[in-house]
Motif scaffolding. Structure first.
Motif, PDB file in Angstrom:
ATOM      1  N   ILE A  53       0.849  -1.194   0.000  1.00 60.56           N
ATOM      2  CA  ILE A  53       0.000   0.000   0.000  1.00 60.56           C
ATOM      3  C   ILE A  53       0.880   1.237   0.000  1.00 60.56           C
ATOM      4  O   ILE A  53       1.708   1.425   0.887  1.00 60.56           O
ATOM      5  CB  ILE A  53      -0.924   0.010   1.240  1.00 60.56           C
ATOM      6  N   PHE A  54       0.724   2.060  -1.032  1.00 61.35           N
ATOM      7  CA  PHE A  54       1.544   3.256  -1.147  1.00 61.35           C
ATOM      8  C   PHE A  54       0.993   4.439  -0.345  1.00 61.35           C
ATOM      9  O   PHE A  54       1.747   5.302   0.093  1.00 61.35           O
ATOM     10  CB  PHE A  54       1.660   3.676  -2.624  1.00 61.35           C
ATOM     11  N   GLN A  55      -0.289   4.488  -0.173  1.00 61.05           N
ATOM     12  CA  GLN A  55      -0.894   5.616   0.533  1.00 61.05           C
ATOM     13  C   GLN A  55      -1.586   5.123   1.792  1.00 61.05           C
ATOM     14  O   GLN A  55      -2.388   4.192   1.756  1.00 61.05           O
ATOM     15  CB  GLN A  55      -1.910   6.332  -0.364  1.00 61.05           C
ATOM     16  N   ASN A  56      -1.244   5.764   2.900  1.00 62.39           N
ATOM     17  CA  ASN A  56      -1.771   5.317   4.187  1.00 62.39           C
ATOM     18  C   ASN A  56      -3.270   5.579   4.336  1.00 62.39           C
ATOM     19  O   ASN A  56      -3.855   6.394   3.623  1.00 62.39           O
ATOM     20  CB  ASN A  56      -1.037   6.033   5.321  1.00 62.39           C
ATOM     21  N   LEU A  57      -3.869   4.879   5.282  1.00 58.88           N
ATOM     22  CA  LEU A  57      -5.254   5.110   5.664  1.00 58.88           C
ATOM     23  C   LEU A  57      -5.290   6.185   6.740  1.00 58.88           C
ATOM     24  O   LEU A  57      -4.290   6.413   7.435  1.00 58.88           O
ATOM     25  CB  LEU A  57      -5.896   3.834   6.215  1.00 58.88           C
ATOM     26  N   THR A  58      -6.426   6.860   6.870  1.00 57.17           N
ATOM     27  CA  THR A  58      -6.632   7.801   7.966  1.00 57.17           C
ATOM     28  C   THR A  58      -7.663   7.199   8.912  1.00 57.17           C
ATOM     29  O   THR A  58      -8.758   6.819   8.478  1.00 57.17           O
ATOM     30  CB  THR A  58      -7.139   9.165   7.459  1.00 57.17           C
ATOM     31  N   VAL A  59      -7.293   7.095  10.189  1.00 57.24           N
ATOM     32  CA  VAL A  59      -8.175   6.445  11.161  1.00 57.24           C
ATOM     33  C   VAL A  59      -8.312   7.326  12.394  1.00 57.24           C
ATOM     34  O   VAL A  59      -7.496   8.230  12.643  1.00 57.24           O
ATOM     35  CB  VAL A  59      -7.628   5.063  11.571  1.00 57.24           C
ATOM     36  N   ILE A  60      -9.354   7.058  13.163  1.00 53.68           N
ATOM     37  CA  ILE A  60      -9.551   7.733  14.445  1.00 53.68           C
ATOM     38  C   ILE A  60      -9.684   6.662  15.523  1.00 53.68           C
ATOM     39  O   ILE A  60     -10.243   5.586  15.280  1.00 53.68           O
ATOM     40  CB  ILE A  60     -10.800   8.630  14.434  1.00 53.68           C
ATOM     41  N   PRO A  61      -9.148   6.906  16.731  1.00 53.58           N
ATOM     42  CA  PRO A  61      -9.250   5.905  17.790  1.00 53.58           C
ATOM     43  C   PRO A  61     -10.682   5.765  18.290  1.00 53.58           C
ATOM     44  O   PRO A  61     -11.418   6.736  18.399  1.00 53.58           O
ATOM     45  CB  PRO A  61      -8.335   6.468  18.886  1.00 53.58           C
ATOM     46  N   VAL A  62     -11.059   4.523  18.577  1.00 50.70           N
ATOM     47  CA  VAL A  62     -12.398   4.268  19.111  1.00 50.70           C
ATOM     48  C   VAL A  62     -12.475   4.691  20.570  1.00 50.70           C
ATOM     49  O   VAL A  62     -13.476   5.202  21.040  1.00 50.70           O
ATOM     50  CB  VAL A  62     -12.764   2.775  18.958  1.00 50.70           C
ATOM     51  N   ASP A  63     -11.378   4.492  21.305  1.00 45.11           N
ATOM     52  CA  ASP A  63     -11.350   4.879  22.725  1.00 45.11           C
ATOM     53  C   ASP A  63      -9.949   5.350  23.089  1.00 45.11           C
ATOM     54  O   ASP A  63      -9.057   5.420  22.248  1.00 45.11           O
ATOM     55  CB  ASP A  63     -11.780   3.696  23.611  1.00 45.11           C
ATOM     56  N   ASP A  64      -9.738   5.651  24.343  1.00 49.96           N
ATOM     57  CA  ASP A  64      -8.451   6.199  24.794  1.00 49.96           C
ATOM     58  C   ASP A  64      -7.345   5.153  24.851  1.00 49.96           C
ATOM     59  O   ASP A  64      -6.171   5.493  25.060  1.00 49.96           O
ATOM     60  CB  ASP A  64      -8.605   6.847  26.175  1.00 49.96           C
ATOM     61  N   ASN A  65      -7.670   3.884  24.713  1.00 52.35           N
ATOM     62  CA  ASN A  65      -6.645   2.842  24.802  1.00 52.35           C
ATOM     63  C   ASN A  65      -5.882   2.655  23.491  1.00 52.35           C
ATOM     64  O   ASN A  65      -4.865   1.964  23.464  1.00 52.35           O
ATOM     65  CB  ASN A  65      -7.300   1.499  25.185  1.00 52.35           C
ATOM     66  N   PHE A  66      -6.389   3.255  22.424  1.00 52.30           N
ATOM     67  CA  PHE A  66      -5.736   3.159  21.111  1.00 52.30           C
ATOM     68  C   PHE A  66      -5.487   1.712  20.694  1.00 52.30           C
ATOM     69  O   PHE A  66      -4.422   1.353  20.203  1.00 52.30           O
ATOM     70  CB  PHE A  66      -4.413   3.938  21.111  1.00 52.30           C
ATOM     71  N   GLU A  67      -6.507   0.880  20.920  1.00 49.80           N
ATOM     72  CA  GLU A  67      -6.439  -0.517  20.503  1.00 49.80           C
ATOM     73  C   GLU A  67      -7.342  -0.792  19.297  1.00 49.80           C
ATOM     74  O   GLU A  67      -7.068  -1.696  18.512  1.00 49.80           O
ATOM     75  CB  GLU A  67      -6.863  -1.442  21.664  1.00 49.80           C
ATOM     76  N   GLN A  68      -8.409  -0.033  19.172  1.00 47.41           N
ATOM     77  CA  GLN A  68      -9.355  -0.197  18.072  1.00 47.41           C
ATOM     78  C   GLN A  68      -9.532   1.148  17.376  1.00 47.41           C
ATOM     79  O   GLN A  68      -9.523   2.201  18.023  1.00 47.41           O
ATOM     80  CB  GLN A  68     -10.705  -0.716  18.580  1.00 47.41           C
ATOM     81  N   PHE A  69      -9.717   1.083  16.049  1.00 51.34           N
ATOM     82  CA  PHE A  69      -9.779   2.323  15.269  1.00 51.34           C
ATOM     83  C   PHE A  69     -10.890   2.251  14.217  1.00 51.34           C
ATOM     84  O   PHE A  69     -11.255   1.170  13.741  1.00 51.34           O
ATOM     85  CB  PHE A  69      -8.442   2.584  14.570  1.00 51.34           C
ATOM     86  N   THR A  70     -11.420   3.414  13.865  1.00 50.54           N
ATOM     87  CA  THR A  70     -12.437   3.529  12.812  1.00 50.54           C
ATOM     88  C   THR A  70     -11.806   4.208  11.607  1.00 50.54           C
ATOM     89  O   THR A  70     -11.140   5.235  11.738  1.00 50.54           O
ATOM     90  CB  THR A  70     -13.642   4.358  13.298  1.00 50.54           C
ATOM     91  N   VAL A  71     -12.004   3.634  10.439  1.00 48.80           N
ATOM     92  CA  VAL A  71     -11.420   4.171   9.205  1.00 48.80           C
ATOM     93  C   VAL A  71     -12.255   5.360   8.723  1.00 48.80           C
ATOM     94  O   VAL A  71     -13.473   5.279   8.618  1.00 48.80           O
ATOM     95  CB  VAL A  71     -11.369   3.091   8.108  1.00 48.80           C
TER      96      VAL A  71
END
Length: 360
Positions: A53-71
């Motif tokens: 993958i040449f271009q990264n995805l942009t994600v936001i954290p689901v919670d403060d633990n930074f274990e799960q993310f939403t694209v």
């Protein structure tokens, strides 16, 4: 995840903008992504499998633990990466408000791939629901204010049917025609045929009925002024009356006469239920009344109703042909087609007249 864990004790600020590799299992599609259909991912998956993958995805954290993310950006890349068998993908972790998420996804999809008009309408409506004005949505999306309003108006339609038909090749002009139908139930009825060969005829028929309903009160006033008497329904097709003129209520222009001829005696009329055509008559002057059986009267009624339906279909076809012809640039070839259509319509009208006035 080591790079993230080193920052996990900090506030959101230091993490914002961090680029790292994240497990695909920790990434989840945004539930409000305007683009519902990601399309065929085979070619993209093959490219990712061969080149990464040449271009990264942009994600936001689901919670403060930074274990799960939403694209937010990169839904197709994530789905293709999973198809290609990747376990991690490059991501930029960001912080966005819900409004910023919607704006980002909507603009990204519009720039990278053409959204359906249905998907655009959903995206615009979501931005309005989050507090944006129509002007702000227009500025952010690059569309005119008028276009934004026209798309948002689609959200008044039955959403289940709209979602079902959105897979067809639809144009905004189709939805503009649909919006001319004021009754929402009638509009949804036509929605099921959008993108098919039946659509224009169905909409034209509904619009003619709409015009009839609007003009009917004025027409009834004029009939009163003309001192016209309504013929009882059981005598519409009797031999007591002779037709002298007719007009479709939907085609009548306000301020013009209903009747094109002058009548010296009593004027009579009836309105055909199917086509909403006003038929003007006068009493037949005969020395001796002609008696006909109930079967003969019923047969003539059925024939007249069949012609009425054909007349209405011909009127709808004429409206559609007229609208189509106005958009044409003329050439010898299409001029011949237009003349052929006009000839067919003229033959139908001639046969109709001959049938009415030259009965055996």
């Amino acid at each position: 995840m080591k790079e993230i864990n080193e920052h996990s004790h900090s506030a959101a600020g230091p993490v914002n903008g961090l680029m790292t590799y994240l497990p695909v299992d920790s990434l989840h599609p945004h539930p409000d992504n305007p683009r519902k259909d990601l399309g065929d991912l085979t070619e993209l998956a093959d490219s990712i499998r061969a080149n990464g993958i040449f271009q990264n995805l942009t994600v936001i954290p689901v919670d403060d633990n930074f274990e799960q993310f939403t694209v937010v950006i990169g839904h197709r890349r994530l789905a293709a990466a999973k198809l290609a068998g990747l376990t991690e993908v490059p991501c930029v972790i960001s912080q966005m408000t819900v409004k910023e998420q919607m704006q980002t996804m909507l603009l990204e999809n519009m720039q990278r791939a053409e959204l359906t008009v249905y998907e655009q309408a959903q995206g615009f409506q979501m931005m309005l629901d989050l507090g944006s004005t129509v002007e702000e949505v227009a500025e952010k999306s690059g569309f005119s204010v008028s276009t934004v309003r026209r798309r948002v108006k689609m959200m008044e339609l039955d959403q289940d049917v709209l979602k079902e038909v959105s897979a067809r090749q639809l144009s905004l002009s189709d939805f503009d025609r649909l919006a001319q139908i004021e009754d929402i139930a009638a509009r949804n009825e036509c929605l099921s045929t959008i993108g098919t060969s039946d659509f224009n005829a169905r909409v034209s028929g509904k619009l003619r009925k709409q015009e009839t309903q609007k003009k009917l009160p004025l027409v009834m006033e004029l009939l009163t002024t003309l001192d016209a008497k309504e013929i009882p329904s059981n005598e519409h097709y009797s031999s007591k009356y002779s037709q002298i003129d007719s007009t479709y209520i939907s085609d009548w222009a306000e301020g013009t006469p209903l009747l094109s001829k002058k009548v010296s005696g009593q004027l009579f009329y009836y309105i055909e239920g199917y086509s909403s055509r006003i038929v003007f008559c006068e009493k037949v002057k005969r020395a001796e009344p002609v008696r006909r059986s109930a079967e003969e009267i019923e047969r003539e009624k059925q024939i007249a109703e069949a012609w009425s339906q054909l007349d209405e279909k011909a009127a709808v076809a004429y409206d559609l042909r007229s609208s189509f012809v106005k958009t044409l640039s003329y050439s010898k070839r299409n001029a011949e087609q237009i003349l052929r259509g006009a000839l067919i319509f003229g033959v139908v009208r001639h046969v109709r007249i001959q049938t009415l006035f030259h009965k055996e």
